[in-house]
Structure formats: C-alpha cells, structure tokens
Scaffold this active site. Sequence first.
Site, PDB file in Angstrom:
ATOM      1  CG  HIS A  54     -77.726  20.985 -15.180  1.00 46.49           C
ATOM      2  ND1 HIS A  54     -78.658  21.995 -15.348  1.00 46.49           N
ATOM      3  CD2 HIS A  54     -76.612  21.392 -15.851  1.00 46.49           C
ATOM      4  CE1 HIS A  54     -78.141  22.945 -16.114  1.00 46.49           C
ATOM      5  NE2 HIS A  54     -76.901  22.606 -16.427  1.00 46.49           N
ATOM      6  N   GLY A  84     -51.907  -2.306  -6.272  1.00 48.25           N
ATOM      7  CA  GLY A  84     -52.903  -2.404  -7.340  1.00 48.25           C
ATOM      8  C   GLY A  84     -53.403  -1.039  -7.798  1.00 48.25           C
ATOM      9  NE  ARG A  85     -54.443   2.001  -2.252  1.00 44.35           N
ATOM     10  CZ  ARG A  85     -54.183   0.906  -1.536  1.00 44.35           C
ATOM     11  NH1 ARG A  85     -54.547  -0.277  -1.985  1.00 44.35           N
ATOM     12  NH2 ARG A  85     -53.551   0.985  -0.382  1.00 44.35           N
ATOM     13  CE  LYS A 110     -49.252  -6.437  -5.864  1.00 48.08           C
ATOM     14  NZ  LYS A 110     -49.097  -5.321  -4.953  1.00 48.08           N
ATOM     15  CE  LYS A 123     -60.281  -8.980  -1.943  1.00 47.16           C
ATOM     16  NZ  LYS A 123     -58.855  -9.000  -2.225  1.00 47.16           N
ATOM     17  CD  GLU A 147     -64.638  -9.921  -7.028  1.00 47.93           C
ATOM     18  OE1 GLU A 147     -63.503 -10.459  -6.901  1.00 47.93           O
ATOM     19  OE2 GLU A 147     -65.228  -9.373  -6.081  1.00 47.93           O
ATOM     20  CD  GLU A 168     -58.064  -0.991  -2.332  1.00 44.50           C
ATOM     21  OE1 GLU A 168     -57.085  -0.965  -3.106  1.00 44.50           O
ATOM     22  OE2 GLU A 168     -59.031  -1.744  -2.510  1.00 44.50           O
TER      23      GLU A 168
HETATM   24  O1  F6P Z   1     -59.876  -6.167  -3.080  1.00 43.15           O
HETATM   25  C1  F6P Z   1     -59.087  -5.056  -3.303  1.00 43.15           C
HETATM   26  C2  F6P Z   1     -57.962  -5.352  -4.242  1.00 43.15           C
HETATM   27  O2  F6P Z   1     -57.004  -6.132  -3.612  1.00 43.15           O
HETATM   28  C3  F6P Z   1     -57.361  -4.076  -4.779  1.00 43.15           C
HETATM   29  O3  F6P Z   1     -56.408  -3.540  -3.943  1.00 43.15           O
HETATM   30  C4  F6P Z   1     -56.835  -4.515  -6.094  1.00 43.15           C
HETATM   31  O4  F6P Z   1     -56.590  -3.429  -6.947  1.00 43.15           O
HETATM   32  C5  F6P Z   1     -57.978  -5.394  -6.559  1.00 43.15           C
HETATM   33  O5  F6P Z   1     -58.400  -6.056  -5.391  1.00 43.15           O
HETATM   34  C6  F6P Z   1     -57.657  -6.384  -7.629  1.00 43.15           C
HETATM   35  O6  F6P Z   1     -56.619  -7.239  -7.244  1.00 43.15           O
HETATM   36  P1  F6P Z   1     -55.841  -8.105  -8.299  1.00 43.15           P
HETATM   37  O7  F6P Z   1     -55.171  -7.193  -9.264  1.00 43.15           O
HETATM   38  O8  F6P Z   1     -54.865  -8.910  -7.494  1.00 43.15           O
HETATM   39  O9  F6P Z   1     -56.830  -8.994  -9.010  1.00 43.15           O
END
Ligand code: F6P
Length: 571
Positions: free
Chosen positions: A402, A285-286, A213, A535, A219, A371
């Site tokens: 199990h 995002g979620r 987003k 972060k 990452e 979240e």
């Molecule tokens: O760190 C949490 C977050 O901001 C989530 O809310 C989001 O889904 C995820 O990181 C990834 O963010 P992006 O889509 O901006 O890379």
Amino acid sequence: MTSEPARVPVDATTTPAWGSLTELSANLVPDLRGWFAADPDRAGRFTHQAADLHVDLSKNLVTDEVLAALLALADEVGLVARRDAMFAGEHINVTEDRAVLHTALRRPSDQPLTVDDQDVSADVADELAKVYAFAEKVRSGEWTGVTGEPVRTIVNIGIGGSDLGPVMAYEALEPYVQDGLEVRFVSNIDPTDVAQKTADLDPTTTLFIVASKTFGTLETLTNARLARDWLWRSLVAAGAIEDSEEGRSDAVAKHFVAVSTALDKVAAFGIDPANAFGFWDWVGGRYSVDSAIGTSLAVAIGPDAFADFLAGFHAMDEHFRTAPLDENVPVLMGLLNVWYTNFRDAHTHAVLPYAQQLHRFPAYLQQLTMESNGKSVRWDGTPVTTGTGEVFWGEPGTNGQHAFYQLIHQGTRLIPADFIAVANPAYPLADAVGDGGAVEAGADVHGLFLANFFAQTKALAFGKTADEVRAEGVAEELVSAKVFSGNRPTTSILAPALTPSVLGQLVALYEHITFVQGVVWGIDSFDQWGVELGKKLALEIAPAVAGDEAALAAQDPSTAALIARYRELRA
Ligand code: F6P
C-alpha cells in the site's frame, strides 16, 4: 587442505563467462509467461532447499543458459577457493589484515579450528559459556541491582552492527522472550533516543549492556555516559544509593555490563572486566549478532534458544560450504544479484518479509550488504571494473503493497525483490465474522496474508496484457494505465516457522550472498573505510558547533553558514 586465496582479484569482466553473459543479456527478451508455458517443470527445476528454507528462483529473469554462464563466472573468479579460504581463517580481509571468521562463532564446539596459532573453537566456546551463565543469572533473578531487585529491562546501547543485529533478532524472536523481561535498544546520538527509552524506566530493575566492538564509537560512548548519569541521578532520587563515589561505582557494577573486543577501554569506562564479554577482531561488526554482541538477545530468549539460533547459522554455513554450486542457494542468489546489477541495469534490491516479526530485517540487511559491498576499489586497491553494491531496501508486506509496490509493478526501473514468509505464524488468528464477501467467517488471517505474497509474486512475474484488460470491459483510454508488463523478477523464500534456527539460517543466507557478490567484484566485503571520513569531520566540527570561532572559520563557506544558522536558531 584449502587453496591459497588469490592475492590479485580476477577481473570478472575479462572472463569468458562475462563475455557470454553480455551476449546472453543483449539477446534476452524476458518472457516468464512463455518460459513457464514451455517448461512445466521450471518451478521444480529452479527451486532448492537450503536447511529449512524452500527457495523458489523460478520467477527470476534467467534461462538455463544464463544460469550456466553465471556458474561459469563463479568458477572463473575462483569463488570456491575464496570461500574455503574464509572458512579456513585466512586473512581475506586484506585491508585490515584479518581473518573473516564469523562462521567460527556457530561452529559446533567439538570441531576444533586453529587460526593464527589460536584455538578459535575453544575461545568461542569459553566466551559463549560466560554469556550463557550471565543470561541464566539475569533470567533467574540471581543477578540483582543495588536494591536487590531482579532485572526487568535490559537496555542495549550500541550502533551499527552492535545494534541492528540484536534489535532485528529480538523483534523477530519476540515470542521466545521470557515473560517479565524486556529489551530496549538505544543507538542514535540524538539525545531523544536515550531520553525516550529511559523515560518510564525503574532504575532499580534496569541493566545496561554497552555493546561496542571498538569501545571507541562516539555515539555509543556518549549514550553510555548519558545512561550512566541517568542511572546515578535516578537511583539517588529514589534513595537507592548514596550520592557518593562508592554509591556510583556500586551502581555501575550492578547495572552495567559491556561487550567489546577492547576490554581495556571497558575498564576505563568504569565497568568491571569481570562483567564484560569479549569477541575478536575477526568478527566484523555487521557479522556479529551471533557473537557476544547478541548478549541482550541471549538473555531475552535464553541459552537454549540462542544455541538454536547459532545452529541455524551453522546449517546454512554447511549448505554454502558443501552443496554443489548449481544447488547452492547463497551462490545462486548472489550470482542472480550480479546478473541484475551488472547485466540488467538494476540499482536496487527489495527485501519484502511477509512476517511482521521481520520488520527490522531490511534495515539489518542494509548494513550487512551495503557496508560490505558499497566499494569502488578492489581488495588489491585497484578500481573496480564494474558496478558494485546495490541499494537494499524494503518493508514488511502487506504494508509495502500500500506504499511503494506501484513502482515495482509499473515503474520504469527493474527492482529484483526477495519475498520471505513463514508457513506457521506465531499468532494464528481467525477472522470470526468475515466480511460477508471474499473473507469468510472463520478465515485464517495468516492464509489471507500469504495469499497476498503469492498474488504479488504472480502479478509481478506474469502481469496483465492489454487484451486481458480489454476483456474486462475497461474503456480503451484507460487500458494502457491498467496494463502490467510482468517479467518483474522475484525470489520466494518460505520457511516452516520463524524459529531461532530459521532466523539464523536467513541471516547466514544473506551473509553468504553478500560474500559471493564481493568475490565476483573482487572487493573486500569486510572492511568499511567509507565510514571514517564523516566520523573524523564530526569531531573536528563539534567545537565549531559549540561556539569555537576559529573552528568555525576553518570550515568551507556552506558548512560554516549552516553551523552559524544552527547556532542562531539554537540560541
Ligand atoms: O561506523 C561503522 C561501524 O564501524 C560499523 O561497522 C560498526 O558495526 C559500527 O560502526 C559500530 O562499531 P562498534 O561496535 O565498534 O561501536
């Protein structure tokens, strides 16, 4: 015409309904055996239909009085006004000053919606058309890599909402995936993830989708660079491109696309904005699997199935928007969660899909629910007045049986659990031979599977008394160990089959459950400030890890010692 959302949240604990619920809880002696015996229609009265989902709430620890008080609570905190404000696009995400409009992503295109002077429906339809056109190109083989080969593997690079939704849905809808296409998902910055996912790939038939987003997530951007580097190296090694600026940019143009709200950053990465799909800041995002973030899924299952997926979301949205509250499944399930969290001291909530294809659903729900509702302040910045967000967890049945069901059946903690199943499996298999005993030759294995679902919810609800144990001839000293208390609450959700539409309905159901709980607690379920500090610190600490002595000295003693030890071990 919708009413204005309340700027100051109602403190639920000050409402008359909260007082009633406190009193009802103090006097409640859960007795599912007795309640069912006294009311033969309990199952019928507590079962509701939401789109294709048959939802049985009767094995929950509630009486009619409790349900009435929960519904009164919904009324007293202004749930309906806030729901309507969300659907209308008001800025209910107050800490980010944004509308919350994931529901607009699945609204039929002939139902216009203007928000902040923008024709949201038209924007959604345009972007969806782009995603579908791209999906068709990849599926038909028209989209080719540098050597003219069609795409066989798509690698979605994203994390959080840009990963969990797409991977969960891809796994759930695997029977709908076009033959010859595979999607892999890289999310973790642990370099193992990208290394393993690319190890056996042919670069000439691989397409990367960088989904972010913000297009600023450490990452995802790191993994995207690693993937780009792998692509260049392997294409050069295969003699597919020249080791030149031109060769590399041709490779990115044909093997990378992006999904983001930040198209300028996409261009800076080297991806042509013509190969990028957008969405908007009003999609969290979620809450984004049904936006262009679902591009990998749309390619895999195709535009028609993706459209069914969206239609399923919309069907649940309409149920949530229009069903009377006492028949409104997301409302009732959200209120039950409030009941268990705030009045029955539950701290966790299990989600137990009896559908192997839903094996990533609990992980997906962890982000969605935790979240969203893991907050200690309300939307006006004041402290919450009661416990919020439960820990959501789960594994598919029967694997969980199990592993951890022991604790759910006989532990000291109350764990409300949602059991989810479909009637028609994607792979109906019969046990040709049987086991010569309980399992007859020709037995439908899915029937056996669901017998476990029904058995578990029954055992949890009704248990087994000491007298029943004794009647089986159990030695007295073992009786207490073999007693099941019962009165362990469950909700049973049954759908006809795991179609794209049903999956959309399930996701939307939990989105709205989460919303209902957030409204009762007065929190902004759409921000996520709690992820920021870690972060920021990671970026500050990275130089210390890489060998910068001044950065190391700036750390607290525990962190500094850990980093120093890591450096020794790494060396
Ligand atoms: O760190 C949490 C977050 O901001 C989530 O809310 C989001 O889904 C995820 O990181 C990834 O963010 P992006 O889509 O901006 O890379």
